[in-house]
Structure formats: structure tokens, C-alpha cells
Scaffold this motif. Structure first.
Motif, PDB file in Angstrom:
ATOM      1  N   ASP A  72     -16.165  -0.382 -35.445  1.00  0.00           N
ATOM      2  CA  ASP A  72     -17.454  -0.083 -36.089  1.00  0.00           C
ATOM      3  C   ASP A  72     -17.386   1.235 -36.850  1.00  0.00           C
ATOM      4  O   ASP A  72     -17.909   1.357 -37.962  1.00  0.00           O
ATOM      5  N   LEU A  73     -16.758   2.230 -36.239  1.00  0.00           N
ATOM      6  CA  LEU A  73     -16.640   3.532 -36.889  1.00  0.00           C
ATOM      7  C   LEU A  73     -15.765   3.452 -38.136  1.00  0.00           C
ATOM      8  O   LEU A  73     -16.059   4.092 -39.150  1.00  0.00           O
ATOM      9  N   GLU A  74     -14.714   2.675 -38.077  1.00  0.00           N
ATOM     10  CA  GLU A  74     -13.852   2.511 -39.253  1.00  0.00           C
ATOM     11  C   GLU A  74     -14.615   1.808 -40.377  1.00  0.00           C
ATOM     12  O   GLU A  74     -14.496   2.176 -41.550  1.00  0.00           O
ATOM     13  N   ALA A  75     -15.412   0.799 -40.031  1.00  0.00           N
ATOM     14  CA  ALA A  75     -16.223   0.112 -41.040  1.00  0.00           C
ATOM     15  C   ALA A  75     -17.253   1.070 -41.652  1.00  0.00           C
ATOM     16  O   ALA A  75     -17.488   1.042 -42.870  1.00  0.00           O
ATOM     17  N   ALA A  76     -17.841   1.917 -40.819  1.00  0.00           N
ATOM     18  CA  ALA A  76     -18.800   2.909 -41.324  1.00  0.00           C
ATOM     19  C   ALA A  76     -18.104   3.887 -42.260  1.00  0.00           C
ATOM     20  O   ALA A  76     -18.638   4.220 -43.326  1.00  0.00           O
ATOM     21  N   ARG A  77     -16.926   4.355 -41.870  1.00  0.00           N
ATOM     22  CA  ARG A  77     -16.150   5.265 -42.726  1.00  0.00           C
ATOM     23  C   ARG A  77     -15.897   4.645 -44.095  1.00  0.00           C
ATOM     24  O   ARG A  77     -16.033   5.309 -45.128  1.00  0.00           O
ATOM     25  N   ALA A  78     -15.508   3.380 -44.095  1.00  0.00           N
ATOM     26  CA  ALA A  78     -15.222   2.688 -45.354  1.00  0.00           C
ATOM     27  C   ALA A  78     -16.481   2.565 -46.206  1.00  0.00           C
ATOM     28  O   ALA A  78     -16.441   2.746 -47.429  1.00  0.00           O
ATOM     29  N   ALA A  79     -17.614   2.275 -45.559  1.00  0.00           N
ATOM     30  CA  ALA A  79     -18.876   2.150 -46.296  1.00  0.00           C
ATOM     31  C   ALA A  79     -19.310   3.495 -46.870  1.00  0.00           C
ATOM     32  O   ALA A  79     -19.774   3.570 -48.013  1.00  0.00           O
ATOM     33  N   VAL A  80     -19.165   4.546 -46.088  1.00  0.00           N
ATOM     34  CA  VAL A  80     -19.518   5.885 -46.577  1.00  0.00           C
ATOM     35  C   VAL A  80     -18.637   6.254 -47.773  1.00  0.00           C
ATOM     36  O   VAL A  80     -19.116   6.824 -48.753  1.00  0.00           O
ATOM     37  N   ALA A  81     -17.370   5.906 -47.715  1.00  0.00           N
ATOM     38  CA  ALA A  81     -16.445   6.210 -48.818  1.00  0.00           C
ATOM     39  C   ALA A  81     -16.854   5.513 -50.108  1.00  0.00           C
ATOM     40  O   ALA A  81     -16.526   5.982 -51.196  1.00  0.00           O
ATOM     41  N   LYS A  82     -17.578   4.406 -49.993  1.00  0.00           N
ATOM     42  CA  LYS A  82     -18.034   3.674 -51.178  1.00  0.00           C
ATOM     43  C   LYS A  82     -19.391   4.168 -51.679  1.00  0.00           C
ATOM     44  O   LYS A  82     -19.880   3.692 -52.706  1.00  0.00           O
ATOM     45  N   THR A  83     -20.005   5.088 -50.960  1.00  0.00           N
ATOM     46  CA  THR A  83     -21.300   5.636 -51.365  1.00  0.00           C
ATOM     47  C   THR A  83     -21.083   6.480 -52.622  1.00  0.00           C
ATOM     48  O   THR A  83     -20.300   7.423 -52.618  1.00  0.00           O
ATOM     49  N   SER A  84     -21.770   6.120 -53.692  1.00  0.00           N
ATOM     50  CA  SER A  84     -21.500   6.761 -54.980  1.00  0.00           C
ATOM     51  C   SER A  84     -22.188   8.125 -55.100  1.00  0.00           C
ATOM     52  O   SER A  84     -23.246   8.368 -54.518  1.00  0.00           O
ATOM     53  N   ILE A  85     -21.526   8.975 -55.877  1.00  0.00           N
ATOM     54  CA  ILE A  85     -22.022  10.320 -56.130  1.00  0.00           C
ATOM     55  C   ILE A  85     -21.973  10.535 -57.640  1.00  0.00           C
ATOM     56  O   ILE A  85     -20.894  10.473 -58.236  1.00  0.00           O
ATOM     57  N   SER A  86     -23.119  10.784 -58.225  1.00  0.00           N
ATOM     58  CA  SER A  86     -23.158  10.995 -59.672  1.00  0.00           C
ATOM     59  C   SER A  86     -22.587  12.369 -60.005  1.00  0.00           C
ATOM     60  O   SER A  86     -22.577  13.279 -59.167  1.00  0.00           O
ATOM     61  N   PRO A  87     -22.128  12.550 -61.234  1.00  0.00           N
ATOM     62  CA  PRO A  87     -21.643  13.872 -61.655  1.00  0.00           C
ATOM     63  C   PRO A  87     -22.719  14.952 -61.510  1.00  0.00           C
ATOM     64  O   PRO A  87     -22.410  16.105 -61.208  1.00  0.00           O
ATOM     65  N   TRP A 127     -25.776   7.092 -46.703  1.00  0.00           N
ATOM     66  CA  TRP A 127     -25.424   5.798 -46.107  1.00  0.00           C
ATOM     67  C   TRP A 127     -26.249   5.542 -44.848  1.00  0.00           C
ATOM     68  O   TRP A 127     -26.759   4.424 -44.651  1.00  0.00           O
ATOM     69  N   LEU A 128     -26.405   6.556 -44.011  1.00  0.00           N
ATOM     70  CA  LEU A 128     -27.189   6.389 -42.780  1.00  0.00           C
ATOM     71  C   LEU A 128     -28.655   6.063 -43.061  1.00  0.00           C
ATOM     72  O   LEU A 128     -29.313   5.419 -42.250  1.00  0.00           O
ATOM     73  N   GLY A 130     -29.574   4.223 -45.535  1.00  0.00           N
ATOM     74  CA  GLY A 130     -29.664   2.905 -46.153  1.00  0.00           C
ATOM     75  C   GLY A 130     -29.390   2.838 -47.643  1.00  0.00           C
ATOM     76  O   GLY A 130     -29.704   1.840 -48.278  1.00  0.00           O
ATOM     77  N   ARG A 131     -28.828   3.897 -48.211  1.00  0.00           N
ATOM     78  CA  ARG A 131     -28.519   3.883 -49.635  1.00  0.00           C
ATOM     79  C   ARG A 131     -27.020   3.917 -49.862  1.00  0.00           C
ATOM     80  O   ARG A 131     -26.287   4.473 -49.047  1.00  0.00           O
ATOM     81  N   ASP A 132     -26.595   3.381 -51.012  1.00  0.00           N
ATOM     82  CA  ASP A 132     -25.174   3.451 -51.362  1.00  0.00           C
ATOM     83  C   ASP A 132     -24.944   4.466 -52.474  1.00  0.00           C
ATOM     84  O   ASP A 132     -23.970   4.403 -53.210  1.00  0.00           O
ATOM     85  N   TYR A 133     -25.853   5.428 -52.607  1.00  0.00           N
ATOM     86  CA  TYR A 133     -25.744   6.504 -53.586  1.00  0.00           C
ATOM     87  C   TYR A 133     -26.432   7.749 -53.008  1.00  0.00           C
ATOM     88  O   TYR A 133     -27.339   7.648 -52.185  1.00  0.00           O
ATOM     89  N   VAL A 134     -25.967   8.917 -53.442  1.00  0.00           N
ATOM     90  CA  VAL A 134     -26.476  10.200 -52.947  1.00  0.00           C
ATOM     91  C   VAL A 134     -27.552  10.714 -53.894  1.00  0.00           C
ATOM     92  O   VAL A 134     -27.409  10.642 -55.116  1.00  0.00           O
ATOM     93  N   ILE A 135     -28.621  11.254 -53.306  1.00  0.00           N
ATOM     94  CA  ILE A 135     -29.694  11.890 -54.069  1.00  0.00           C
ATOM     95  C   ILE A 135     -29.777  13.368 -53.646  1.00  0.00           C
ATOM     96  O   ILE A 135     -29.235  13.749 -52.596  1.00  0.00           O
ATOM     97  N   PRO A 136     -30.450  14.193 -54.438  1.00  0.00           N
ATOM     98  CA  PRO A 136     -30.552  15.613 -54.079  1.00  0.00           C
ATOM     99  C   PRO A 136     -31.116  15.857 -52.671  1.00  0.00           C
ATOM    100  O   PRO A 136     -30.691  16.802 -51.992  1.00  0.00           O
ATOM    101  N   ASP A 137     -32.035  15.021 -52.230  1.00  0.00           N
ATOM    102  CA  ASP A 137     -32.600  15.212 -50.888  1.00  0.00           C
ATOM    103  C   ASP A 137     -31.550  15.058 -49.792  1.00  0.00           C
ATOM    104  O   ASP A 137     -31.682  15.653 -48.726  1.00  0.00           O
ATOM    105  N   ASP A 138     -30.510  14.266 -50.031  1.00  0.00           N
ATOM    106  CA  ASP A 138     -29.419  14.146 -49.055  1.00  0.00           C
ATOM    107  C   ASP A 138     -28.675  15.474 -48.945  1.00  0.00           C
ATOM    108  O   ASP A 138     -28.334  15.918 -47.848  1.00  0.00           O
ATOM    109  N   VAL A 139     -28.429  16.095 -50.083  1.00  0.00           N
ATOM    110  CA  VAL A 139     -27.759  17.402 -50.099  1.00  0.00           C
ATOM    111  C   VAL A 139     -28.622  18.421 -49.363  1.00  0.00           C
ATOM    112  O   VAL A 139     -28.134  19.164 -48.505  1.00  0.00           O
ATOM    113  N   LYS A 140     -29.908  18.433 -49.661  1.00  0.00           N
ATOM    114  CA  LYS A 140     -30.818  19.380 -49.009  1.00  0.00           C
ATOM    115  C   LYS A 140     -30.903  19.136 -47.505  1.00  0.00           C
ATOM    116  O   LYS A 140     -30.963  20.080 -46.717  1.00  0.00           O
TER     117      LYS A 140
END
Length: 179
Positions: A72-87, A127-128, A130-140
Motif C-alpha cells: 500500500d505504501l509503495e502504491a501511495a509513493r507511486a501515486a504521489v510521484a505522479k502528482t503534478s506540480i506546475s512551474p 495527494w492525501l 484527493g488531488r493529482d496536482y499541487v496548489i499554493p494551499d498545499d505549500v502553505k
């Protein structure tokens, strides 16, 4: 083994026989969580459980059960790695971290390793939630636990009551957020 985790605790009262870690070693810890003292009622509940024979080493009796295994942890790692980050989000992380290096309250700002850590934790948080992309609120949301142990206050700022968290919060308020 994989997965591998190290958790360390720091007692803010008793330093006898211990030495603070150098900044380069602190920088290798991904997060620093601060755990407040429990409320009065929670503390009463803890003491009551202990008086009734609770053994904190017996996790099974305490009802603690695994919720995920290595696969499960390996699958989570793989999913997190696919979470996109805009420039723009990458640039925002860089700007937040660079602002710590320019803060008059600090003698040491966040290193590039710290910026990488913030990007990683924001990605996992996205990812936690429920999104596959990062927003500024995630950084904050992850800035304090990811950065608070990676900066060093000037002694005069510390004497004035400035904290690592207050410096990071001020930086988050002033660094422009991407739209």
C-alpha cells in the motif's frame, strides 16, 4: 527494510548530556511536528487509563491496527510521484525558501534541500487531500512542519519573542501567491 522510517523526539526541558544537532543534520529530517500538552481532561483520561492497567507497549490491546502494508505504501509513493506540480508552484516554493535567506530575523535560511522537501511534502498533501496536482494551499499547509527546523533565528530576534513559526508565517503572508 523498505519502507524505512526514523522518528526522533526532542525534550525541550532536559538537555543534560545531549547536544543540539548541527544544522546540516537537522536539514535531513523531513518534518518537525510540535506536539502541545494535552488538555486537562485528556490528561485525566490518560492517567485513568494507566491506573486501570493500560500498557503503552501493548499496541494490540490499545486497539492499534495496521491500516496499510508495504505494498500500500509503495502504491501511495507511486501515486504521489505522479502528482503534478506546475512551474508556478515550483517558483512559489523557491520564492518562499529564498525569502527565509533574506529575512532580517534569521541567521540561517532554508537550503535547496529544504525547498525540495517542501515541494515533496506539498505534493504528498495534495495527494492525501484527493488531488493529482499541487496548489499554493498545499505549500502553505506544509510550510511550518517542513521548514521550522531548517531556519535559525538571530539571538536578538529570539530575545524579542520572534519564533521560527512567526517568521515563516510572515513570509507566507508576503510572498506573492501564484494564481
Amino acid at each position: 527494510p523498505d519502507p524505512f522510517l526514523v522518528a526522533a523526539t526532542q525534550n525541550p526541558v532536559e538537555y543534560e548530556g545531549t547536544y543540539p544537532l548541527p544544522e546540516a543534520q537537522l536539514d535531513r529530517f523531513l518534518l518537525k511536528l510540535t506536539v502541545p500538552l494535552p488538555s486537562r481532561q485528556d490528561e485525566i483520561d490518560v492517567l485513568t487509563r494507566h491506573a486501570e492497567g493500560f500498557n503503552p507497549r501493548d499496541l494490540h490491546a490499545a486497539g492499534v491496527r495496521p491500516v496499510a502494508g508495504p505494498a500500500d505504501l509503495e502504491a501511495a509513493r507511486a501515486a504521489v510521484a505522479k502528482t503534478s506540480i506546475s512551474p508556478e508552484i515550483t517558483a512559489y516554493v523557491v520564492d518562499v525558501c529564498r525569502a527565509t535567506r533574506e529575512s532580517p530575523s534569521l541567521t540561517l535560511g532554508v537550503s535547496p534541500r529544504g525547498a525540495t522537501a517542501l515541494l515533496s511534502t506539498a505534493r504528498a498533501w495534495a495527494w492525501l487531500t484527493g488531488r493529482d496536482y499541487v496548489i499554493p494551499d498545499d505549500v502553505k499547509a506544509l510550510a511550518l512542519p517542513t521548514l521550522r527546523h531548517r531556519i535559525q533565528l538571530r539571538p536578538e530576534a529570539e530575545m524579542e519573542g520572534v519564533t521560527a513559526d512567526s517568521v515563516i508565517n510572515a513570509i507566507l503572508t508576503h510572498v506573492p501567491v501564484p494564481r
